[in-house]
Structures are given as structure tokens and as C-alpha cells.
Design a protein around this motif. Structure first.
Motif, short mmCIF file in Angstrom:
data_model
loop_
_atom_site.label_atom_id
_atom_site.label_comp_id
_atom_site.label_asym_id
_atom_site.label_seq_id
_atom_site.Cartn_x
_atom_site.Cartn_y
_atom_site.Cartn_z
N ILE A 1 0.99 -1.14 0.09
CA ILE A 1 0.04 -0.04 0.04
C ILE A 1 0.82 1.28 -0.03
CG2 ILE A 1 -1.76 1.19 1.11
CD1 ILE A 1 -2.45 -1.55 0.15
N LEU A 2 1.92 1.16 0.89
CA LEU A 2 2.90 2.27 0.85
C LEU A 2 3.34 2.66 -0.36
CD1 LEU A 2 5.07 1.83 4.37
CD2 LEU A 2 3.70 4.02 3.42
N ILE A 3 3.92 1.35 -1.26
CA ILE A 3 4.57 1.54 -2.52
C ILE A 3 3.43 2.36 -3.63
CG2 ILE A 3 5.27 0.36 -4.37
CD1 ILE A 3 6.46 -1.77 -2.49
N GLY A 4 2.25 1.73 -3.70
CA GLY A 4 1.17 2.29 -4.25
C GLY A 4 0.95 3.73 -4.22
N GLY A 5 1.03 4.17 -3.00
CA GLY A 5 0.81 5.73 -2.67
C GLY A 5 1.95 6.37 -3.17
N ALA A 6 3.17 6.06 -2.68
CA ALA A 6 4.44 6.52 -3.06
C ALA A 6 4.80 6.69 -4.50
CB ALA A 6 5.59 5.94 -2.28
N ARG A 7 4.30 5.94 -5.22
CA ARG A 7 4.49 5.80 -6.75
C ARG A 7 3.64 6.75 -7.61
NH1 ARG A 7 9.38 4.11 -7.66
NH2 ARG A 7 9.72 2.04 -7.47
N PHE A 8 2.60 7.02 -6.92
CA PHE A 8 1.69 8.23 -7.70
C PHE A 8 2.12 9.31 -7.14
CE2 PHE A 8 -2.12 10.61 -8.36
CZ PHE A 8 -2.26 10.18 -9.67
N ILE A 9 2.53 9.64 -6.12
CA ILE A 9 3.12 10.95 -5.48
C ILE A 9 4.21 11.27 -6.43
CG2 ILE A 9 4.09 12.10 -3.52
CD1 ILE A 9 2.09 10.51 -1.69
N GLU A 10 5.12 10.14 -6.69
CA GLU A 10 6.27 10.28 -7.45
C GLU A 10 6.11 10.86 -8.76
OE1 GLU A 10 10.26 7.76 -8.65
OE2 GLU A 10 8.35 6.67 -8.44
N VAL A 11 5.18 10.03 -9.38
CA VAL A 11 4.75 10.40 -10.81
C VAL A 11 3.97 11.64 -10.97
CG1 VAL A 11 3.57 9.81 -12.81
CG2 VAL A 11 4.78 8.02 -11.45
N THR A 12 3.16 11.88 -9.86
CA THR A 12 2.22 13.36 -9.84
C THR A 12 2.89 14.76 -9.40
OG1 THR A 12 0.46 11.80 -9.78
CG2 THR A 12 -0.04 14.18 -9.29
N LEU A 13 3.44 14.35 -8.29
CA LEU A 13 4.14 15.50 -7.94
C LEU A 13 5.73 15.96 -8.14
CD1 LEU A 13 2.25 15.71 -4.25
CD2 LEU A 13 1.82 16.65 -6.33
N GLY A 14 6.22 14.69 -8.70
CA GLY A 14 7.79 14.84 -8.78
C GLY A 14 8.49 14.73 -7.80
N ILE A 15 7.90 14.26 -6.52
CA ILE A 15 8.78 14.10 -5.43
C ILE A 15 9.59 12.91 -5.56
CG2 ILE A 15 8.47 13.79 -2.87
CD1 ILE A 15 6.06 15.63 -3.04
N GLN A 16 10.72 12.70 -5.12
CA GLN A 16 11.74 11.70 -4.98
C GLN A 16 10.99 10.29 -4.27
OE1 GLN A 16 13.75 9.86 -2.54
NE2 GLN A 16 14.75 8.66 -4.25
N TYR A 17 11.09 9.06 -4.72
CA TYR A 17 10.23 8.12 -4.30
C TYR A 17 10.37 7.80 -2.74
CZ TYR A 17 8.89 3.09 -3.62
OH TYR A 17 8.34 2.30 -2.82
#
Length: 518
Positions: free
Chosen positions: A143-159
Motif C-alpha cells: 500500500i505504501l508503494i502504491g501511494g508513493a509511486r503515484f506521488i512520485e509521478v504526479t508531484l515529482g517528489i523523490q520516491y
């Protein structure tokens, strides 16, 4: 596609302030262990339904299984059917009311505590807690990975930064607000998810020219299925795989049965039933939970498959190729590529809500299992608010570490692993415990241990999807699976659960006969 960082920042801040506010509300309402562990056993039906649905529907369903649908097709819709029939109707109507009554009568606070008190067995409480502590971190990490991956792609924040920040924010309101905070935030997050997924379906059909045009186009792409998938039984994204083929076995035994049945024995969901004030609340919650899960899973699986049409029309590639072979990246890539800027922000909140609602419940369940059922079992500290808060913090840290170690394309797989183990180990003993007037303790112990052991053996040595990655079969026997097709494609649950059930039934029948003789 560039999303206005100012608008995104304001929306995220507003969302987080709302979540923090609900966390503070939970903190103020929490006075005793019953509040922290089972929300005071006085939750509103709407809160129960949305909390149950939002906990069940996570990034695993939206991102992970949406990506699986993009790869394997719409046959995954059968999981939606099973989710509603089993995960809502049977879970609420048949099991939910019994769990509420028995949990209140026995004073149970957690799922392991319920198991232990149903059978009057500290051993069952302890073993149930251990199984949760060993398996649930894998699911929470996914679940953490799923949320973090989308934040990474959407906001450009390092994974890594996204993953750590995400976990800490969720952990804070769970630690301080307990289950009251978890359930109220779940309810709000569930409402956001319903809006986001409804809009996603509508916008997808508009983007692809309408319902008929979109599905006709997807059907016509069957000749684009990669040769490797065709050889394993893939017959196109709008058709079921060839009966008995490796993909059919994976889709049916792993995805549909593994999750559809596994939902009945998930500790974090069963606790929701223990928060209801009466049976009427359970009835009303059922009417809300069914449509919610239909919307969540139905949209994820439908849109997931239809992403193939979008990517082929715009880049000449199917979804899996466009995402570089990582199924967990398909849905995030589709959203950021195909959807309007405003919806990208809405869907970010949808995915954050899905991930946070599930993750908060998992943190709470793992933490209380550690403090109440394993470390503090039989001692006064088992119901200490301080001890349970520390337990949640410990399990949050463990989940973060596991998330950093797990490979890509793991979200759906980790979900199936967790649910399959829960069903194999817990389900027969759980059903018998809440149904029988005199449940057989020896049968429950044998059923739980046999189910868990057979599941583990099949996972490590037969089911190729896991045994190949684990490597024990290769090391000992020189092959990734000790059995060839079709056995290597059959999910461990399909083997372990029936045996676990037979063991439970056999012992219970013998127990009942002995009671009659006496």
C-alpha cells in the motif's frame, strides 16, 4: 502533463488539514482502551460501511489490480462479483452480526483476542497475532508503494521521500487518534474515492469516444496481445483466458478466489463489525457497502483494461509496454497522460485516500496485535494506550523497511499473498468459533496450523509466481517449482483452504459426538 504546483499544493494542504482535524477529533474522543481499540462499539452505519469499503479498497485495487486488468483483461470483473457477494453480503449479513454480538459479549478488542476468547485459548490469540505480524507488513508495504509511486509521478517528489512522508503522516493520526480517528478519516476518504472513481469512468469513456466505441476498440486489439501472454492462454482483453491455461488459473485461483474469499478473514475488516452499536446498524451498513465496492472495483478493472486502447491510439503501444513492463505504473501513467489537469489532482486525492484508509487500518491492526495479543498478552499492559501506541510505531517502521526492500510490480501480488494466508489460516477456525455453541479447540489449532503450513509450503515450492522469487525450490531441487503446469499456476489458497476446512470440520464432528456421549 504539468499540473499547477500551487493549486496542487493548496489542495493537498487542505486535505491534510482535514485529516489532521479528524485525527484530533479521534484523540479527544478516546478515553479508554475500548475507544482506542474498537471505537467505543458505537459507530454510525455510514461510518462502518465507508470505513470497511475504504479499508478493503486500497491502492492495491486501484493501481495494482487496475494494472493487472490492463495486462490480463476484463475477466477480473468476476472479482467484483465475488467481492460484493462474499465481501459484503456474506461478510456483513452472515458473519458481521455474529462478530458484533460475540465480540461485545466476550469483551474482545482485536481479531486475535476474539479468536482466543471464542475458544478460551491464549494459544490461538498468540498464534493469530504472530501470523498478522509476519504477513501484514508485506501488505502494508505494498500500500505504501502504491501511494508513493503515484506521488512520485504526479508531484515529482523523490520516491523514498514520498514513501517516508506518506507513512509518517498516516502513522501520526493512527497513533494518537486510535480506531475512532481511523474510521472517521476512512469515511471521508471513502467519499472522496467514490467521487474520484466515478469521474474516472466517465472521463475515460469520453476520452475513448463512448462505451460502445471503447469496448469495440479493445475487442479488436486481441491480435496485439504479446506472444508470451498468448502462449499462456491470453485471448484478448475482453475475453476470459483459455480454460485451464496458466493465465486462467492465475486469474481465477489467485486474483478472483484469492481476494474474493480472502476478504472474509482479514483481521482489519473483521474489527469493523465489532464497532457497531447494534444489528440494525449492520443492516444499514450493508446497503451502503455493496454499491461502494461495486463502484470502486468495477471502475478500476474496467478502466485498467481500457488503458490499452488509449496508449495504442496515442503511442502505438499496449499499456504494459508503455509503462515499461511495470504493471504498477500503468494507472498512474494513464492518469497523468490522458486526464485533465484538474482531474489529476482529484485522482491524486482519490489514491491518497485509498492508500491512507487502508494503511491506517493496517497500522492499527498490526500495532494492537503486537501490544495486546503478543507482547502484552495476559498482562495489564495489553490494554495500555501507551503500549498500543508504541506497537503501532514499531510496526510502521517495519512496514517502511519492507516497502524499501520489495521489488516493482508487487502491489497486487502482495495483496493476494496476505489475503490467501489469512483465509487459509484463519477462515475455518473463525467461522467455527463464531458459529458453534461448543467450538473444538484442538480442531481450531490444527486447522490454523495446517492451513498456514500448507500455504507456506505451496508458496515456497510450487506456486511459481512466489517460489521463483523466494528461491528455496531452486536451491534445494534445482527448479523454480517442484511441480510443473498446471500446478505451478494454482494459488496456494486453493490447496490450503480446503484442507484447513476439512481438518476443522472433522475435529468439530468428533467433538460434537463426544459431547453427546457424555
Amino acid at each position: 502533463m504539468a499540473v499547477d504546483p500551487l493549486v496542487t499544493g493548496l489542495v493537498v494542504v487542505g486535505y491534510l488539514l482535514m485529516i489532521i482535524g479528524l485525527g484530533i477529533y479521534g484523540y479527544r474522543k478516546t478515553k479508554v482502551a475500548e475507544d482506542y481499540m474498537v471505537a467505543g462499539r458505537n459507530s454510525h452505519p455510514l461510518v462502518i460501511a465507508l470505513s470497511y469499503g475504504a479499508t478493503f479498497i486500497s491502492t492495491a485495487a486501484i493501481v495494482g489490480f487496475g494494472g493487472v486488468a490492463a495486462s490480463l483483461g476484463m475477466g477480473l470483473i468476476w472479482l467484483t462479483v465475488l467481492n460484493i457477494g462474499v465481501g459484503v453480503l456474506i461478510a456483513f449479513v452472515v458473519f458481521g452480526k455474529r462478530v458484533r454480538r460475540i465480540g461485545k459479549k466476550l469483551g474482545a478488542f482485536t481479531f486475535p483476542d476474539l479468536m482466543g476468547k471464542c475458544y478460551n485459548s491464549p494459544f490461538l490469540q498468540y498464534v493469530s497475532g504472530i501470523i498478522i505480524l509476519l504477513s501484514m507488513p508485506i501488505y502494508s508495504a505494498a500500500i505504501l508503494i502504491g501511494g508513493a509511486r503515484f506521488i512520485e509521478v504526479t508531484l515529482g517528489i523523490q520516491y523514498t521521500t514520498a514513501l517516508l512522508g506518506f507513512a509518517i503522516i498516516v502513522g501520526l493520526y493512527v497513533v494518537f487518534g486510535g480506531l475512532i480517528a481511523v474510521m472517521y478519516t476512512d469515511a471521508v476518504q471513502g467519499a472522496i474515492m467514490a467521487v474520484g472513481m466515478g469521474l474516472l469512468l466517465v472521463l475515460t469513456y469520453i476520452k475513448l469516444g463512448g462505451v460502445t466505441v471503447a469496448h469495440t476498440a479493445l475487442t479488436g486489439m486481441s491480435d496485439l496481445v504479446p506472444a508470451a501472454l498468448t502462449a499462456q492462454g491470453h485471448m484478448g482483453w475482453t475475453a476470459m483466458p483459455a480454460f485451464g491455461s496458466p493465465i486462467w488459473l492465475t486469474l481465477v485461483t489467485t486474483m478472483v478466489l484469492g481476494v474474493g474469499i480472502g476478504v472474509l478473514a482479514q483481521p482489519q475488516l473483521i474489527v469493523r463489525f465489532m464497532t457497531a452499536r447494534d444489528d440494525r446498524s449492520m443492516n444499514r451498513a450493508t446497503l451502503i457497502g455493496g454499491p461502494f465496492i461495486l463502484l470502486m472495483t468495477g471502475v478500476a478493472f474496467t478502466v485498467g483494461a481500457l488503458t490499452n486502447v488509449y496508449f495504442y491510439q496515442n503511442s502505438g503501444e499496449i499499456a504494459l509496454t508503455a509503462a515499461g513492463g511495470n504493471i504498477d505504473s500503468i494507472i498512474p501513467l494513464y492518469i497523468t497522460s490522458a486526464m485533465p489537469d484538474l482531474f489529476v489532482i482529484i485522482f491524486m486525492l482519490t489514491l491518497l485516500s485509498a492508500a491512507m484508509s487502508t494503511l491506517s487500518s493496517l497500522f492499527h491492526t498490526m500495532g494492537t496485535a503486537l501490544a495486546c495479543d503478543v507482547w502484552g498478552r495476559g498482562r495489564a499492559c495489553a490494554l495500555s494506550l501507551r503500549a498500543n501506541k508504541r506497537g503501532i510505531l514499531i510496526m510502521m517502521i517495519i512496514s517502511i523497511i519492507v516497502a524499501l526492500l520489495l521489488p516493482g510490480s508487487i502491489i497486487a501480488r502482495a495483496t493476494v499473498i496476505f489475503m490467501g494466508l489469512c483465509a487459509s489460516a484463519f477462515l475455518p477456525a473463525f467461522i467455527n468459533g463464531i458459529s458453534s455453541k461448543s467450538p473444538c479447540l484442538i480442531g481450531a489449532k490444527a486447522s490454523m496450523l495446517v492451513g498456514a503450513i500448507i500455504w507456506a509450503i505451496w508458496t515456497a515450492f510450487v506456486h511459481a509466481a512466489e517460489s521463483g522469487a523466494i528461491g528455496l525450490s531452486q536451491l534445494i531441487f534445482g527448479a523454480p517449482s517442484v511441480l510443473g503446469q498446471p500446478y505451478s499456476a494454482i494459488n496456494p489458497l486453493v490447496v490450503a483452504l480446503p484442507i484447513s476446512l476439512i481438518v476443522m470440520v472433522a475435529f468439530q464432528i468428533r467433538h460434537n459426538r463426544n459431547l453427546k456421549i457424555e
